[in-house]
Motif scaffolding. Sequence first.
Motif, short mmCIF file in Angstrom:
data_model
loop_
_atom_site.label_atom_id
_atom_site.label_comp_id
_atom_site.label_asym_id
_atom_site.label_seq_id
_atom_site.Cartn_x
_atom_site.Cartn_y
_atom_site.Cartn_z
N MET A 1 24.06 37.44 41.70
CA MET A 1 24.14 38.87 41.35
C MET A 1 25.40 39.14 40.54
O MET A 1 26.50 38.79 40.96
CB MET A 1 24.16 39.67 42.66
CG MET A 1 24.59 41.11 42.53
SD MET A 1 23.26 42.12 41.89
CE MET A 1 23.94 43.75 42.11
N ARG A 2 25.20 39.71 39.40
CA ARG A 2 26.34 40.09 38.56
C ARG A 2 26.41 41.60 38.50
O ARG A 2 25.51 42.23 37.92
CB ARG A 2 26.17 39.54 37.15
CG ARG A 2 26.32 38.05 37.10
CD ARG A 2 26.24 37.57 35.69
NE ARG A 2 26.86 36.27 35.59
CZ ARG A 2 27.25 35.70 34.47
NH1 ARG A 2 27.07 36.33 33.33
NH2 ARG A 2 27.81 34.52 34.48
N LEU A 3 27.46 42.12 39.06
CA LEU A 3 27.60 43.57 39.17
C LEU A 3 28.82 44.02 38.36
O LEU A 3 29.87 43.36 38.39
CB LEU A 3 27.81 43.92 40.65
CG LEU A 3 28.19 45.35 40.98
CD1 LEU A 3 27.06 46.30 40.66
CD2 LEU A 3 28.56 45.47 42.47
N ALA A 4 28.67 45.13 37.64
CA ALA A 4 29.81 45.69 36.92
C ALA A 4 30.07 47.12 37.37
O ALA A 4 29.14 47.89 37.59
CB ALA A 4 29.56 45.65 35.42
N LEU A 5 31.35 47.44 37.49
CA LEU A 5 31.76 48.81 37.79
C LEU A 5 32.20 49.46 36.48
O LEU A 5 32.94 48.85 35.70
CB LEU A 5 32.94 48.81 38.77
CG LEU A 5 32.80 47.97 40.03
CD1 LEU A 5 34.03 48.14 40.93
CD2 LEU A 5 31.52 48.35 40.77
N PHE A 6 31.75 50.67 36.26
CA PHE A 6 32.15 51.40 35.05
C PHE A 6 32.53 52.81 35.47
O PHE A 6 31.67 53.66 35.70
CB PHE A 6 30.99 51.41 34.05
CG PHE A 6 31.34 51.91 32.67
CD1 PHE A 6 32.64 51.84 32.17
CD2 PHE A 6 30.34 52.43 31.84
CE1 PHE A 6 32.94 52.30 30.88
CE2 PHE A 6 30.63 52.89 30.55
CZ PHE A 6 31.94 52.82 30.08
N GLN B 1 41.31 40.88 41.46
CA GLN B 1 39.99 41.12 42.06
C GLN B 1 38.81 41.09 41.11
O GLN B 1 37.70 40.82 41.53
CB GLN B 1 39.99 42.49 42.76
CG GLN B 1 40.81 42.56 44.01
CD GLN B 1 40.17 41.77 45.15
OE1 GLN B 1 38.95 41.68 45.25
NE2 GLN B 1 41.00 41.17 45.98
N VAL B 2 39.03 41.42 39.83
CA VAL B 2 37.88 41.55 38.91
C VAL B 2 38.13 40.87 37.57
O VAL B 2 39.26 40.65 37.17
CB VAL B 2 37.54 43.04 38.60
CG1 VAL B 2 37.02 43.77 39.82
CG2 VAL B 2 38.73 43.77 38.00
N LEU C 1 31.87 40.02 40.16
CA LEU C 1 32.21 41.42 39.97
C LEU C 1 32.99 41.62 38.68
O LEU C 1 34.03 40.98 38.46
CB LEU C 1 33.04 41.89 41.17
CG LEU C 1 33.40 43.37 41.22
CD1 LEU C 1 32.15 44.24 41.23
CD2 LEU C 1 34.24 43.67 42.47
N TYR C 2 32.47 42.47 37.83
CA TYR C 2 33.11 42.79 36.56
C TYR C 2 33.54 44.26 36.55
O TYR C 2 33.00 45.08 37.30
CB TYR C 2 32.14 42.58 35.39
CG TYR C 2 31.76 41.15 35.15
CD1 TYR C 2 32.47 40.36 34.25
CD2 TYR C 2 30.68 40.57 35.83
CE1 TYR C 2 32.12 39.04 34.03
CE2 TYR C 2 30.33 39.25 35.61
CZ TYR C 2 31.05 38.50 34.71
OH TYR C 2 30.70 37.19 34.49
N PHE C 3 34.47 44.54 35.65
CA PHE C 3 34.95 45.92 35.51
C PHE C 3 34.87 46.26 34.02
O PHE C 3 35.54 45.63 33.21
CB PHE C 3 36.40 45.97 36.01
CG PHE C 3 36.89 47.35 36.33
CD1 PHE C 3 36.89 47.84 37.63
CD2 PHE C 3 37.38 48.17 35.32
CE1 PHE C 3 37.36 49.11 37.93
CE2 PHE C 3 37.85 49.45 35.60
CZ PHE C 3 37.85 49.91 36.91
N ILE D 1 41.49 50.31 42.57
CA ILE D 1 41.60 49.20 43.51
C ILE D 1 40.87 49.53 44.82
O ILE D 1 40.25 48.64 45.43
CB ILE D 1 43.08 48.79 43.76
CG1 ILE D 1 43.15 47.52 44.62
CG2 ILE D 1 43.88 49.90 44.40
CD1 ILE D 1 42.57 46.27 44.03
N LEU D 2 40.92 50.78 45.24
CA LEU D 2 40.25 51.15 46.50
C LEU D 2 38.74 51.04 46.35
O LEU D 2 38.03 50.59 47.26
CB LEU D 2 40.66 52.57 46.92
CG LEU D 2 42.18 52.79 47.06
CD1 LEU D 2 42.48 54.22 47.50
CD2 LEU D 2 42.81 51.80 48.04
N THR D 3 38.25 51.43 45.19
CA THR D 3 36.81 51.32 44.91
C THR D 3 36.40 49.85 44.86
O THR D 3 35.38 49.46 45.44
CB THR D 3 36.51 52.00 43.55
OG1 THR D 3 36.99 53.34 43.62
CG2 THR D 3 35.03 52.00 43.25
N ILE D 4 37.21 49.05 44.18
CA ILE D 4 36.91 47.62 44.05
C ILE D 4 36.85 46.97 45.44
O ILE D 4 35.94 46.20 45.75
CB ILE D 4 37.97 46.93 43.16
CG1 ILE D 4 37.83 47.41 41.71
CG2 ILE D 4 37.88 45.41 43.26
CD1 ILE D 4 39.04 47.09 40.83
#
Length: 189
Positions: free
Chosen positions: A1-6, A124-125, A100-102, A84-87
């Motif tokens: 699973m490759r997930l990115a936060l935007f 972390q990312v 995990l990508y950002f 950082i708290l979200t990550i």
Amino acid sequence: MRLALFGGTFDPIHNAHLAVAREAAEHFGLDQVLLIPNAIPPHKQRQTTASYAHRLAMVELAAAADPRFSASRLEEGQAKSYSILTIERVRQELAPGSELYFLIGADAFSEIETWFRWHDVLEQVEFIVLSRPGYTYDIPAGARVHRLETLQLDVSSTTIRKRLGAGEAPPELPPAVLSYIRENGLYRD
Ligand code: ATP
């Protein structure tokens, strides 16, 4: 699973946000992109002009454009939107072996060393940094950064808010978002 936060203010979300997220998803084989409206953006000088609830609703409408996108309430109600708290919250839930990508624009990444616990963020990312006309950035030592420079989109929420204030219908807005803005009387001068 490759997930990115935007993450973003998304005040309002616009087509460049969606285009860069789609481009990143294609290039890096992302399975999911979480679009995360900030509650209170620590790095913005001005106040947001639409409430969190309206910005989230617009992100939800825009996210329907791509099955890989989803709107996230991860930063709802937080005193401050510290990435950082979200990550850390996302990492706790992530299946082992996930990546995990950002996603972040060049303008925002150029200020990364001012972020709360930025060393931890870098640890972390992996970043996917999206080029943006007029912005350059340095890469801090130890950061894992993929430069994505295939798009140069001169679009910003600031310009869109001004156009809406002047009664225009900016073409850089997804139609459902423009309808929502009209129905709710947002961004009127
Ligand atoms: P504003 O004009 O209100 O500052 P914005 O258009 O920069 O808003 P944000 O919600 O602050 O939008 O952006 C969320 C994320 O999307 C940030 O990482 C930002 O750098 C990135 N981004 C926004 N617009 C673009 C663009 N045209 N090209 C590349 N990245 C972008």
